[in-house]
Design an enzyme around this catalytic site. Structure first.
Site, PDB file in Angstrom:
ATOM      1  N   ASN A  60     -14.145  10.712 -93.377  1.00 28.21           N
ATOM      2  CA  ASN A  60     -13.695  10.883 -91.987  1.00 28.21           C
ATOM      3  C   ASN A  60     -14.742  10.369 -91.001  1.00 28.21           C
ATOM      4  OD1 ASN A  60     -10.963  12.375 -91.633  1.00 28.21           O
ATOM      5  ND2 ASN A  60     -11.961  13.384 -93.373  1.00 28.21           N
ATOM      6  N   HIS A  67      -8.887  19.968 -90.622  1.00 25.99           N
ATOM      7  CA  HIS A  67      -8.666  20.914 -91.713  1.00 25.99           C
ATOM      8  C   HIS A  67      -7.462  20.462 -92.550  1.00 25.99           C
ATOM      9  CE1 HIS A  67      -8.846  24.766 -93.743  1.00 25.99           C
ATOM     10  NE2 HIS A  67      -7.534  24.833 -93.643  1.00 25.99           N
TER      11      HIS A  67
HETATM   12  C1  GRF Z   1     -11.563  16.587 -95.403  1.00 24.27           C
HETATM   13  O1  GRF Z   1     -10.500  16.539 -96.312  1.00 24.27           O
HETATM   14  C2  GRF Z   1     -11.351  17.655 -94.353  1.00 24.27           C
HETATM   15  O2  GRF Z   1     -10.025  18.026 -94.196  1.00 24.27           O
HETATM   16  C3  GRF Z   1     -12.134  18.821 -94.859  1.00 24.27           C
HETATM   17  O3  GRF Z   1     -13.201  18.271 -95.581  1.00 24.27           O
HETATM   18  C4  GRF Z   1     -12.856  16.980 -96.077  1.00 24.27           C
HETATM   19  C5  GRF Z   1     -13.971  16.039 -95.750  1.00 24.27           C
HETATM   20  O4  GRF Z   1     -13.845  14.813 -96.399  1.00 24.27           O
HETATM   21  N1  GRF Z   1     -12.522  19.662 -93.759  1.00 24.27           N
HETATM   22  P1  GRF Z   1     -14.812  13.605 -96.021  1.00 24.27           P
HETATM   23  O5  GRF Z   1     -16.243  14.063 -96.224  1.00 24.27           O
HETATM   24  O6  GRF Z   1     -14.554  13.231 -94.594  1.00 24.27           O
HETATM   25  O7  GRF Z   1     -14.461  12.490 -96.954  1.00 24.27           O
END
Ligand code: GRF
Length: 189
Positions: A14, A109
């Site tokens: 993300n 989330h």
């Molecule tokens: C995501 O799936 C988010 O929904 C949760 O943690 C995960 C983080 O994934 N809060 P990344 O580190 O961004 O790949």
């Protein structure tokens, strides 16, 4: 232009999606800092490769949450950060950051909140036999996964693989998070 800090603890997919949306011009903002509480996490290398400054720390080197959060706050102020985006940051944020950044901390989330708060949302949804899954971007408040909702998107899945649900959800997250951040920026302007 809005100055963002992204907080992450793990992969950082993300973080990468947000940073790319900024450099593509899809998001009218700049990621000026990545904050990570796990020195070995893959997100640290991602930030380095993208040329984004990071503040990486080990909570065990500090005597309390407020002492490391005070240090984070200093890093945020120094870079004039406007908005904080939690992206897989596996810690509860306290008043030390919440107060100065009230209404300016977001989180993503992997469920349709208010269902399935906490760290095992996908597994719990599968356990229930949920057929419609989803992701939520929301404001961060003192209570876990409970702040006001900014954006949500659902998807259908029939099966029992948490890995598949995570993968489907993440594809959506990478589009939804930048869109939700832009929405908040437009409202702050
Ligand atoms: C995501 O799936 C988010 O929904 C949760 O943690 C995960 C983080 O994934 N809060 P990344 O580190 O961004 O790949």
């Amino acid at each position: 232009m809005m100055r963002l800090a992204v907080f992450a603890s793990g992969e950082g997919s993300n973080f990468e999606a947000i940073a790319k949306a900024c450099s593509d011009g899809r998001l009218d903002a700049r990621v000026v800092l990545m904050v990570c509480d796990r020195p070995g996490a893959p997100v640290v290398e991602k930030a380095r490769r993208m040329g984004i400054e990071s503040f990486v720390f080990s909570p065990r080197d500090y005597e309390s949450k407020s002492s490391y959060e005070t240090e984070i706050l200093g890093e945020l102020k120094r870079r004039e950060v406007d908005l904080i985006c939690l992206a897989g940051y596996m810690r509860i944020v306290s008043e030390v950051l919440l107060r100065p950044y009230e209404g300016r901390i977001l989180n993503i989330h992997p469920s349709l909140l208010p269902s399935f708060k906490g760290a095992h949302a996908v597994e719990q949804a599968l356990e229930y036999g949920v057929k419609v899954f989803g992701v939520t971007v929301h404001y961060v408040s003192a209570e876990l996964d409970s702040g006001r909702i900014i954006a949500q998107r659902s998807f259908e899945y029939e099966g029992d693989s948490a890995q598949q649900v995570h993968a489907l959800g993440q594809k959506i997250e990478h589009e939804l998070y930048p869109e939700a951040i832009q929405k908040v920026i437009n409202e702050l302007k």
